[in-house]
Design a protein around this motif. Structure first.
Motif, PDB file in Angstrom:
ATOM      1  N   ARG A   1       0.864  -1.255   0.075  1.00 10.41           N
ATOM      2  CA  ARG A   1      -0.068   0.088  -0.091  1.00 10.41           C
ATOM      3  C   ARG A   1       0.763   1.190  -0.064  1.00 10.41           C
ATOM      4  O   ARG A   1       0.552   1.927  -0.618  1.00 10.41           O
ATOM      5  N   TYR A   2       1.939   1.360   0.845  1.00 10.65           N
ATOM      6  CA  TYR A   2       2.715   2.324   1.086  1.00 10.65           C
ATOM      7  C   TYR A   2       3.661   2.652  -0.410  1.00 10.65           C
ATOM      8  O   TYR A   2       3.589   3.894  -1.034  1.00 10.65           O
TER       9      TYR A   2
ATOM     10  N   LYS B   1       1.133   3.867  -3.004  1.00 10.74           N
ATOM     11  CA  LYS B   1       1.076   5.220  -2.695  1.00 10.74           C
ATOM     12  C   LYS B   1       2.053   6.474  -3.200  1.00 10.74           C
ATOM     13  O   LYS B   1       1.655   7.288  -3.916  1.00 10.74           O
TER      14      LYS B   1
END
Length: 82
Positions: A73-74, A77
């Protein structure tokens, strides 16, 4: 878009990468573990990780699989932010 988790082994370290399309994004590194290396050596798709059912067989592998979604996710993003 199909995402895969791939690893490289160097100097008793496993380096994890997210491969998405043409891009290869570094996720994290950890100490070499035979079980983790054998599970990921040919790469794994994200859907394979979601379907993982051998919990409590290898604690090191369990811990690694649990932290991958957070790193993915990081990475997505940071690398695909508009």
């Amino acid at each position: 878009m199909k995402n895969r988790i791939e690893i490289t082994k160097k100097n008793d370290q496993l380096n994890f990468y997210l491969v998405t399309g043409e891009k290869k994004i570094y996720l994290f590194s950890q100490e070499y573990s035979k079980g983790v290396y054998h599970f990921f050596q040919s790469g794994r798709s994200e859907s394979e990780l979601h379907k993982y059912k051998l919990w409590r067989k290898n604690p090191r592998l369990d811990k690694t699989i649990e932290k991958i979604p957070m790193y993915v996710r990081y990475a997505l993003k940071e690398n695909f932010a508009a």
